[in-house]
Design a protein around this motif. Structure first.
Motif, PDB file in Angstrom:
ATOM      1  N   UNK A  16       0.931  -1.031  -0.444  1.00  0.00           N
ATOM      2  CA  UNK A  16       0.326  -0.004   0.037  1.00  0.00           C
ATOM      3  C   UNK A  16       0.593   0.697  -0.196  1.00  0.00           C
ATOM      4  N   UNK A  17       1.961   1.164   0.175  1.00  0.00           N
ATOM      5  CA  UNK A  17       2.417   2.153   0.690  1.00  0.00           C
ATOM      6  C   UNK A  17       3.686   2.486  -0.890  1.00  0.00           C
ATOM      7  N   UNK A  18       3.370   1.386  -1.931  1.00  0.00           N
ATOM      8  CA  UNK A  18       4.237   1.443  -2.643  1.00  0.00           C
ATOM      9  C   UNK A  18       6.018   0.901  -3.339  1.00  0.00           C
ATOM     10  N   UNK A  42     -10.093  -9.050  -5.274  1.00  0.00           N
ATOM     11  CA  UNK A  42      -9.024  -8.662  -4.221  1.00  0.00           C
ATOM     12  C   UNK A  42      -9.679  -7.904  -3.626  1.00  0.00           C
ATOM     13  N   UNK A  43      -8.458  -7.820  -1.747  1.00  0.00           N
ATOM     14  CA  UNK A  43      -8.470  -6.869  -0.801  1.00  0.00           C
ATOM     15  C   UNK A  43      -6.938  -6.660  -0.295  1.00  0.00           C
ATOM     16  N   UNK A  44      -6.666  -5.253  -1.113  1.00  0.00           N
ATOM     17  CA  UNK A  44      -5.009  -5.283  -0.541  1.00  0.00           C
ATOM     18  C   UNK A  44      -5.572  -4.757   1.028  1.00  0.00           C
ATOM     19  N   UNK A  45      -5.284  -5.251   1.720  1.00  0.00           N
ATOM     20  CA  UNK A  45      -4.362  -3.921   3.607  1.00  0.00           C
ATOM     21  C   UNK A  45      -3.589  -4.678   4.495  1.00  0.00           C
TER      22      UNK A  45
ATOM     23  N   UNK B  25      -2.114   0.072  -9.639  1.00  0.00           N
ATOM     24  CA  UNK B  25      -1.712   0.021  -8.167  1.00  0.00           C
ATOM     25  C   UNK B  25      -0.734   0.814  -7.125  1.00  0.00           C
ATOM     26  N   UNK B  29       0.205   3.890  -5.800  1.00  0.00           N
ATOM     27  CA  UNK B  29       0.433   3.798  -3.616  1.00  0.00           C
ATOM     28  C   UNK B  29       1.469   4.460  -4.101  1.00  0.00           C
ATOM     29  N   UNK B  30       2.877   4.731  -4.687  1.00  0.00           N
ATOM     30  CA  UNK B  30       3.501   5.517  -4.624  1.00  0.00           C
ATOM     31  C   UNK B  30       3.418   6.866  -4.307  1.00  0.00           C
ATOM     32  N   UNK B  33       1.449   8.115  -1.220  1.00  0.00           N
ATOM     33  CA  UNK B  33       2.509   8.094  -0.349  1.00  0.00           C
ATOM     34  C   UNK B  33       3.642   9.172   0.048  1.00  0.00           C
ATOM     35  N   UNK B  39      -2.513   5.461   1.350  1.00  0.00           N
ATOM     36  CA  UNK B  39      -3.330   4.456   0.620  1.00  0.00           C
ATOM     37  C   UNK B  39      -3.578   3.224   1.637  1.00  0.00           C
ATOM     38  N   UNK B  40      -5.530   2.962   2.051  1.00  0.00           N
ATOM     39  CA  UNK B  40      -5.744   1.556   3.233  1.00  0.00           C
ATOM     40  C   UNK B  40      -5.658   0.714   2.923  1.00  0.00           C
ATOM     41  N   UNK B  41      -6.682   1.106   1.881  1.00  0.00           N
ATOM     42  CA  UNK B  41      -6.988  -0.224   1.094  1.00  0.00           C
ATOM     43  C   UNK B  41      -7.235  -0.188  -0.762  1.00  0.00           C
ATOM     44  N   UNK B  42      -6.932  -1.261  -0.773  1.00  0.00           N
ATOM     45  CA  UNK B  42      -7.228  -1.686  -2.546  1.00  0.00           C
ATOM     46  C   UNK B  42      -8.571  -2.846  -2.400  1.00  0.00           C
ATOM     47  N   UNK B  43      -9.237  -2.593  -3.767  1.00  0.00           N
ATOM     48  CA  UNK B  43      -9.917  -3.752  -3.878  1.00  0.00           C
ATOM     49  C   UNK B  43     -10.156  -3.573  -5.932  1.00  0.00           C
TER      50      UNK B  43
END
Lengths: 240, 240
Positions: A16-18, A42-45, B25, B29-30, B33, B39-43
């Motif tokens: 999530x921070x890249x 898909x989820x990214x947490x 994504x 994210x980069x 930041x 960025x807390x969550x991606x779906x």
């Protein structure tokens, strides 16, 4: 019969921070398609307890299979196992069979199985271990959730071990046609074709190359004969 | 003051089937930041109306900003705009300013603004257009949701136009140290260090190179002096 469904949960602040580019999603997507399991979400947490627990609960309730990636190493930010246990409401502790696997691994390497490494033997009650041929520390299956490592080589190895035991539906077949015309020219006829083949899925993926527009049209489905028929029509609509 | 939060919604069957590897994504994210938005969550969801609407509602309610990618082209499977409108309960139709942008673009190219292309001028009521310097068809902002293209060159261009107008918090600084020891040896001291600096975040990213184990330890935070202090301690713990 519709295919089984699946979701993926990627866990990790570094995505999530890249800082890190995730590679496991793309690999899982290809492998599942190959065996006839539909990856639907898909989820990214982040590495936060509630974020992980909530996502595991939601995805586990909504899909046939869930695959997680990341957060099962020895450091303090590796909290996936604890929160998968929490999502299912079961206790978690160091388990003897997992400890034995790690002990044998570190003995071979002449390294100490210290407290940090022992964290990797924490397995929720009732879970089945997933073999890790790369670096020993096991993943596990709890309910319909497959908990696997984030390091791509380990994720891939764990997945290869797990997939044969899952009941896949019919493999999804696909055929594609590269069309050297703008998507706007293709869209109308393509929609009409898609309406005549409601059992197939039609995707159009635009590209620009050497200043010219084009699109790759992909038709997917489980019936090879239907796919052939639709492809023949598509070829007739857009001759090379 | 905590940073603003953000979520991303990637829309497209081609990502979930493994046909295409998502690139947006990692870029988002980069960039976030860099400007101090977390960025807390991606779906990632498929091209299905309910999947898109439900995700937009959930993410838009939970985070300061939402960024979507994909599904705003001219083909029948491009249904993002309609479902973002649906999530907000507002009408959507071809809008005159968007149509004018497309008309000028296709006039320059000597192409017809046909029915399929005109779909790209469908904009929810009350939305603000996002400039598309690559291929004209605009994105839009509705509420806190930024709707952008899936093609990476267009996504990146739209994002570059949008970011300066968002209020970012303090940029997140980071420092990292490459440690040539197994993560299991690092974990104990690293946890103790992290506990002494609760205002910073500590990540450990293991690697294996030429048969040897190591880890990249990354410390992140908004206060440069605190970061320097923690880094000095980390260096002392693990001299090269």
């Amino acid at each position: 019969m519709p295919n089984p469904t699946a979701a993926m949960l990627v866990i990790g602040d570094e995505i999530l921070s890249g800082r890190t580019r995730d590679a496991n999603m793309h690999h899982l997507a290809k492998e599942l398609t190959h065996v006839g399991i539909d990856l639907c979400e898909v989820r990214v947490v982040s590495d936060k307890a509630d974020a992980i627990t909530d996502a595991v609960k939601a995805l586990s309730a909504a899909y046939t299979h869930v695959f997680t990636s990341g957060g099962i190493g020895p450091t303090h930010d590796d909290i996936t196992a604890d929160n998968v246990a929490r999502a299912f409401g079961v206790p978690i502790d160091v388990r003897e069979d997992a400890r034995a696997i790690l002990q044998a691994h570190y003995d071979r390497q002449g390294l100490e199985l210290n407290e940090a490494r022992l964290r990797m033997a924490r397995i929720p009650e009732g879970a089945k271990l997933i073999d890790n041929p790369v670096s020993a520390a096991p993943g596990f299956i709890l309910g319909n959730v497959h908990v696997m490592a984030g390091v791509p080589s380990i994720f891939n190895a764990m997945l290869a071990g797990v997939l044969p035991s899952l009941t896949g539906g019919a493999p999804v077949l696909s055929q594609s046609l590269m069309i050297h015309r703008g998507e706007g020219d293709i869209a109308g006829p393509l929609r009409a074709l898609a309406e005549r083949y409601p059992d197939l899925s039609f995707g159009s993926y635009p590209f620009q190359r050497d200043g010219a527009y084009g699109a790759q049209v992909v038709i997917r489905g489980q019936d090879g004969a239907r796919l052939d028929a639709a492809m023949t029509e598509l070829n007739a609509m857009f001759p090379a």
